[in-house]
Design a protein around this motif. Structure first.
Motif, PDB file in Angstrom:
ATOM      1  N   LYS A 347       0.852  -1.190   0.000  1.00 30.64           N
ATOM      2  CA  LYS A 347       0.000   0.000   0.000  1.00 30.64           C
ATOM      3  C   LYS A 347       0.886   1.237   0.000  1.00 30.64           C
ATOM      4  N   PRO A 393       1.604   5.055  17.020  1.00 32.78           N
ATOM      5  CA  PRO A 393       1.568   5.744  15.726  1.00 32.78           C
ATOM      6  C   PRO A 393       0.125   5.963  15.265  1.00 32.78           C
ATOM      7  N   PRO A 397      -3.357   9.581   6.909  1.00 29.56           N
ATOM      8  CA  PRO A 397      -4.751   9.710   6.440  1.00 29.56           C
ATOM      9  C   PRO A 397      -5.772   9.555   7.563  1.00 29.56           C
ATOM     10  N   ARG A 402      -9.778   4.116   8.289  1.00 25.17           N
ATOM     11  CA  ARG A 402     -10.357   3.173   9.249  1.00 25.17           C
ATOM     12  C   ARG A 402     -11.876   3.112   9.106  1.00 25.17           C
ATOM     13  N   GLN A 437      -0.090  -0.642  19.361  1.00 28.10           N
ATOM     14  CA  GLN A 437      -1.066   0.201  18.673  1.00 28.10           C
ATOM     15  C   GLN A 437      -2.441  -0.400  18.909  1.00 28.10           C
ATOM     16  N   LYS A 508       0.485  -9.743  11.257  1.00 34.48           N
ATOM     17  CA  LYS A 508       1.050  -9.154  10.023  1.00 34.48           C
ATOM     18  C   LYS A 508       2.398  -9.807   9.798  1.00 34.48           C
ATOM     19  N   ILE A 513      -1.429  -3.955   9.355  1.00 35.98           N
ATOM     20  CA  ILE A 513      -1.943  -3.445  10.631  1.00 35.98           C
ATOM     21  C   ILE A 513      -3.252  -2.686  10.386  1.00 35.98           C
ATOM     22  N   GLU A 514      -3.214  -1.667   9.520  1.00 32.11           N
ATOM     23  CA  GLU A 514      -4.450  -0.979   9.141  1.00 32.11           C
ATOM     24  C   GLU A 514      -5.215  -1.876   8.173  1.00 32.11           C
TER      25      GLU A 514
HETATM   26  P1  XMP Z   1       0.409  -1.217   7.789  1.00 26.84           P
HETATM   27  O1  XMP Z   1      -1.077  -1.026   7.673  1.00 26.84           O
HETATM   28  O2  XMP Z   1       1.134  -0.907   6.510  1.00 26.84           O
HETATM   29  O3  XMP Z   1       0.880  -0.127   8.848  1.00 26.84           O
HETATM   30  O4  XMP Z   1       0.770  -2.569   8.344  1.00 26.84           O
HETATM   31  C1  XMP Z   1       2.160  -0.087   9.440  1.00 26.84           C
HETATM   32  C2  XMP Z   1       2.215   1.134  10.353  1.00 26.84           C
HETATM   33  O5  XMP Z   1       2.145   2.332   9.573  1.00 26.84           O
HETATM   34  C3  XMP Z   1       0.999   3.101   9.930  1.00 26.84           C
HETATM   35  N1  XMP Z   1       0.452   3.620   8.671  1.00 26.84           N
HETATM   36  C4  XMP Z   1       0.693   4.846   8.194  1.00 26.84           C
HETATM   37  N2  XMP Z   1       1.406   5.869   8.705  1.00 26.84           N
HETATM   38  N3  XMP Z   1       0.840   7.177   6.838  1.00 26.84           N
HETATM   39  C5  XMP Z   1       1.457   7.048   8.022  1.00 26.84           C
HETATM   40  O6  XMP Z   1       2.083   8.014   8.491  1.00 26.84           O
HETATM   41  C6  XMP Z   1       0.107   6.195   6.264  1.00 26.84           C
HETATM   42  O7  XMP Z   1      -0.440   6.352   5.186  1.00 26.84           O
HETATM   43  C7  XMP Z   1       0.036   4.968   6.988  1.00 26.84           C
HETATM   44  N4  XMP Z   1      -0.588   3.782   6.733  1.00 26.84           N
HETATM   45  C8  XMP Z   1      -0.302   2.971   7.783  1.00 26.84           C
HETATM   46  C9  XMP Z   1       0.066   2.146  10.623  1.00 26.84           C
HETATM   47  O8  XMP Z   1      -0.828   2.826  11.498  1.00 26.84           O
HETATM   48  C10 XMP Z   1       1.052   1.228  11.322  1.00 26.84           C
HETATM   49  O9  XMP Z   1       1.527   1.813  12.510  1.00 26.84           O
END
Ligand code: XMP
Length: 516
Positions: A347, A393, A397, A402, A437, A508, A513-514
């Motif tokens: 992503k 964190p 967005p 969410r 988180q 994960k 995570i999101e």
């Molecule tokens: P994912 O969903 O990729 O998230 O497993 C890993 C960590 O990154 C955070 N996260 C973001 N942080 N901009 C950010 O600054 C983003 O677009 C973004 N997307 C995910 C997420 O909350 C988790 O801590």
């Protein structure tokens, strides 16, 4: 003082960043480079050692990431790990095959040959626990190499070149579960590569402050301020360098947690950071109306942030720089070689860095060489409140990713109320610092329920609470049932619009995570 450095060539392993962190913990500066970096570029960095990481590929895959054999002529010590070991053997003409039994997790490693003193296995017992994660193994060792260790299911688990400083291990010395992993890395870095332990964070901060002062001179800087650890620490370093020539811009997207804006504002006041809050709630809601696709949401948000920063920079005289809290994991993510990226794209994280709209501004990213734990250590030195340094964190967005599917005001309000309850209960039960988180996701799914003898037909929400060290991998938290029950009761009873709460028990990988 010139610092010694080590290069890790990244073949896409989930543990590549971990190798870099372990070496920095030893006190030696390490950087991760894409596997296809040129020999010329490697030499320009003057490394005292090179490590070859693991990989999800097999060396015999058609599109496997390979390197030039020239690397073995550089006279720089090399240590291959997992795929790195298979690659070394393959390039020297050895034979690699699928293992009869895949080996994941704990194994006992037996050293066959202790080598001369102060070498790879110096100070390590003959038998120790190691962490394996492989499906291929060496069948025929090239004649230039000698086997120096094995496990019960992997007959060649460590090798050494007979005349050159080239070593390789099939297991992962960088993970905690390998009992003497750090000692093996130390032996390689300190005894074989002969590095001095001269990577110090304090020295790094002082040098960075000096460099920023010189570079910015009498110009001004705007900083995309999210209120998270990274942007706080960046702001502090830059503020130390140029004082009020720093302008922090905080964008209220409307997708923030309750009271977040007020909290950030009061911390900024305490730290004396000049901050401007831009109210963009209406704008963000309108540009996201009707958007369902998560990638589209992320792109729209990223572009809007960039356009806001551009406009704000034009309102202040003499702004020549845009600063942001990019950290090393973001840099690695965006510098990963195109072949690995194509195979493993997940992503697009929102990040303003390098967006085309901001071409006129030069970038300042004081933390782009540091990991999160290093940023936190610096934050303590700089006097940043603990509450900020250890806050969970929160994605750029915000709540918009969410709310799965279409976003509207009502859903935002439902999510904010639920998040507020979660935050209160995490604090009340002293669980905030225990988890990495915790948040709620609102699904576009309604189901039947009953509240006060009346039928309800309302949304389903998901509770996601994870434990992780680096956010690259994570497991769900094993929370007490009483806590789960309390959260569920409070959210269902207090938030109109939700009648069902489920707990996400996915790690994960395979999930992220999101949810978007
Ligand atoms: P994912 O969903 O990729 O998230 O497993 C890993 C960590 O990154 C955070 N996260 C973001 N942080 N901009 C950010 O600054 C983003 O677009 C973004 N997307 C995910 C997420 O909350 C988790 O801590």
């Amino acid at each position: 003082m010139k610092k010694d450095s080590i290069i890790i060539l990244d073949f896409g392993s989930q543990y590549s960043q971990m190798i870099v962190r372990r070496i920095r913990e030893i006190g030696v500066y390490a950087i991760l480079c894409p596997y296809d970096i040129s020999i010329h570029n490697i030499l320009s960095k003057k490394p005292k050692g090179i490590l070859l990481s693991g990989s999800p590929f097999s060396v015999y895959d058609q599109d496997s990431p390979l390197i030039s054999k020239e690397i073995f002529q550089l006279n720089i010590p090399i240590l291959g790990i997992c795929y790195g070991m298979q690659l070394i053997s393959f390039l020297f003409g050895g034979k690699i095959e699928k293992s009869k039994s895949k080996e994941y997790g704990k194994s006992y490693f037996i050293i066959d040959s202790f080598l001369k003193k102060k070498n790879l296995f110096f100070g390590i017992p003959k038998k120790s626990i190691v962490w394996m994660s492989h499906f291929d193994e060496i069948k025929n060792l090239p004649k230039e190499f000698k086997k120096i260790g094995h496990t019960s299911s992997c007959s060649i688990a460590a090798i050494i070149h007979k005349t050159k400083n080239i070593y390789a291990v099939q297991f992962h010395p960088e993970v905690d579960n390998t009992e003497f992993g750090i000692s093996i890395l130390k032996n390689f870095i300190l005894h074989i590569c002969k590095c001095d332990q001269n990577w110090e964070l304090n020295q790094f901060v002082q040098n960075t402050i000096k460099k920023i002062k010189k570079r910015v001179a009498d110009k001004k800087v705007i900083l995309g301020f999210s209120g998270g650890v990274d942007s706080f620490v960046s702001a502090s370093i830059i503020h130390n360098a140029i004082g009020n020539a720093l302008n922090c811009i905080f964008v209220d997207t409307g997708f923030l947690l309750r009271k977040e804006k007020e909290k950030i504002f009061s911390f900024c006041k305490r730290m004396n950071f000049p901050i401007k809050i831009i109210d963009a709630k209406k704008r963000f809601l309108s540009i996201l109306t009707g958007i369902v696709d998560p990638e589209k949401k992320r792109k729209i948000i990223g572009n809007e942030f960039a356009s806001i920063f551009q406009k704000e920079s034009e309102k202040i005289d003499n702004v020549e720089f845009l600063a942001q809290g990019t950290i090393y994991s973001d840099v690695i993510e965006s510098s990963i070689s195109s072949k690995l990226r194509k195979n493993f794209f997940i992503k697009s994280h929102h990040n303003v860095g390098g967006l085309p709209q901001l071409k006129k501004l030069k970038l300042i990213e004081p933390l782009r060489k540091l990991f999160k734990d290093e940023v936190r250590k610096i934050g303590i030195e700089l006097g940043i409140p603990r509450e900020i340094l250890h806050s969970h964190p929160f994605p750029g967005p915000g709540l918009s990713i969410r709310i799965l599917g279409k976003i509207n005001k009502k859903k935002i309000s439902i999510l904010k109320k639920s998040e507020n309850i979660l935050s209160q209960e995490l604090t009340n039960s002293n669980l905030y610092d225990f988890v990495s988180q915790a948040f709620i996701i609102l699904l576009p799914v309604k189901s039947v329920g009953v509240k006060g003898d009346k039928r309800t037909y309302e949304y389903t929400a998901v509770l996601r609470v994870i434990k992780t060290e680096d956010f690259m991998t994570a497991t769900f938290s094993r929370l007490p049932y009483d806590f789960l029950e309390k959260i569920s009761n409070r959210i269902i009873n207090e938030v109109d619009g939700i009648n069902r709460l489920v707990y996400d028990i996915t790690s994960k990988p395979p999930a992220t995570i999101e949810w978007e």
